[in-house]
Scaffold this active site. Structure first.
Site, PDB file in Angstrom:
ATOM      1  N   ARG A 182      -0.328  -9.505 -10.427  1.00  0.00           N
ATOM      2  CA  ARG A 182       0.058  -8.470  -9.455  1.00  0.00           C
ATOM      3  C   ARG A 182      -0.196  -9.015  -8.059  1.00  0.00           C
ATOM      4  NH1 ARG A 182       0.958  -4.924  -5.922  1.00  0.00           N
ATOM      5  NH2 ARG A 182       1.149  -2.700  -6.390  1.00  0.00           N
ATOM      6  N   ASP A 187       2.907  -3.491  -1.631  1.00  0.00           N
ATOM      7  CA  ASP A 187       3.382  -2.457  -2.548  1.00  0.00           C
ATOM      8  C   ASP A 187       4.893  -2.397  -2.428  1.00  0.00           C
ATOM      9  OD1 ASP A 187       3.230  -0.536  -4.447  1.00  0.00           O
ATOM     10  OD2 ASP A 187       2.430   1.041  -3.144  1.00  0.00           O
ATOM     11  N   GLU A 190       9.309   1.251  -6.485  1.00  0.00           N
ATOM     12  CA  GLU A 190       9.139   1.336  -7.933  1.00  0.00           C
ATOM     13  C   GLU A 190      10.473   1.404  -8.663  1.00  0.00           C
ATOM     14  OE1 GLU A 190       6.212   1.274  -9.573  1.00  0.00           O
ATOM     15  OE2 GLU A 190       5.161   0.970  -7.684  1.00  0.00           O
ATOM     16  N   ARG A 230      -3.831  -7.026 -15.797  1.00  0.00           N
ATOM     17  CA  ARG A 230      -3.223  -7.916 -14.819  1.00  0.00           C
ATOM     18  C   ARG A 230      -4.302  -8.477 -13.894  1.00  0.00           C
ATOM     19  NH1 ARG A 230       1.093  -3.874 -12.218  1.00  0.00           N
ATOM     20  NH2 ARG A 230      -0.917  -2.931 -11.666  1.00  0.00           N
TER      21      ARG A 230
END
Length: 342
Positions: A182, A187, A190, A230
């Site tokens: 990750r 960010d 999505e 992750r």
């Protein structure tokens, strides 16, 4: 008559001397034959006349030199040598120390730098904030995470050119053999998952990261693991034509407007305060230029990835309260480190 006696005696004397010489020669030959036979005989072993006979020199010689002695121990030749002196001899001691030290050094190098790590859950905590992982990207799952096949040592260790150092290409062969990473500090929008709709620019961010990383060799600096198995890491890649420059993947996504700086009250990893400020400057520059997801960000209906997660969590919470049963899955996206699971 007397003359005949003495004359006959005088005539026979030479013959008798000759016979004596012949006899002497025969004796010499016999002596030589006897000596040769003696030399051909095996060495004599003297035995004591009785078991009660006290030990003597001949018995000791027999006990130590006779090859047919049944009482001779198997370790007689071992105990007869001065092994302490042999071990202390520099000609034996120095090569032994060098060989032992070389073996231990090779084992240490293999354990620290050449041992392959198959999964993120196998990473030792000693790697976090101290070590790096080198490998090839095999798949990209979302706009801010991917899977990497660990190749410790790179080409110097034989990867990609030795027959037994190949990176698998088939999905079946890659199962349970890749590290899920990750990207730290960012960010991305999505993709649709867990019944949630796709966020605007999510497919664009996924496509950008796929083109940027897929099948590329990268170096990841891990910080910690999240609850999904992750590893949160800052990732660098070298791309043509600037192969001598490492590029921070997260920073490049921010500059392209394909991600935002990760916002959360806790659990954010940037790799240092200097990197966080660099990320925020890159985000501000993309925002001013209206790149990527920042197009029309001042308009109504625009929301960041964090705002999208919060809104989806609220909707799923209302469904769960109403008896819809969807809150359990939705909560997973809100609890993730550096964002949701994807």
């Amino acid at each position: 008559m007397r003359w005949l006696f003495w004359s006959s005696g005088s005539q026979q004397a030479p013959n008798s001397n000759k016979d004596n010489n012949n006899n002497n020669d025969g004796d010499d030959d016999n002596n030589n034959i006897i000596i040769n036979n003696i030399n051909r005989r095996p060495p004599l072993t003297l035995e004591c006349p009785s078991p009660s006979h006290p030990p003597c020199a001949s018995c000791s010689t027999k006990a130590t030199t006779s090859p047919s002695n049944p009482k001779r121990g198997w370790n007689t030749s071992l105990t007869a040598r001065d092994w302490a002196g042999e071990f202390k001899d520099p000609r034996n001691l120095i090569p032994t120390l060098l060989l032992t030290g070389g073996i231990l050094f090779c084992v240490r190098i293999h354990r620290q730098y050449l041992r392959r790590i198959p999964l993120a859950t196998n990473i030792s905590p000693t790697y976090f904030h101290k070590r790096s992982l080198f490998g090839r990207v095999t798949s990209v799952g979302d706009g801010d995470n991917f899977r990497m096949y660990h190749t410790p040592g790179g080409r110097l260790a034989g990867w990609e050119w030795l027959p037994f150092r190949r990176v698998p290409r088939v999905k079946k062969e890659l199962k349970d053999r890749t590290i899920h990473i990750r990207l730290a500090g960012i960010d991305a929008p999505e993709l649709p998952h867990f019944g949630r709709p796709a966020q605007p620019y999510s497919h664009a961010a996924h496509t950008w990261l796929t083109n940027y990383l897929l099948n590329k060799r990268v170096r990841a600096f891990p910080y910690r693991q999240d609850q999904y198995g992750r590893v949160v890491a800052t990732v660098y890649v070298r791309r043509f034509p600037w192969i001598f420059l490492r590029r921070d993947v997260g920073l490049q996504m921010l500059r392209a407007g394909m991600a935002t700086v990760y916002e959360a009250k806790s659990g954010v990893e940037f790799g240092g305060e200097g990197k966080e400020s660099k990320y925020r400057r890159a985000e501000e520059m993309a925002k001013r230029r209206g790149r990527g997801l920042w197009k029309g960000w001042k308009g109504a209906g625009w929301e960041s990835p964090r705002e999208y997660k919060n809104r989806m969590a609220g909707v799923e919470g209302e469904r769960a309260a109403a008896g819809g049963g969807g809150g359990g899955v939705g909560g997973m996206g809100e609890l993730g480190v550096n964002g949701g699971k994807n």
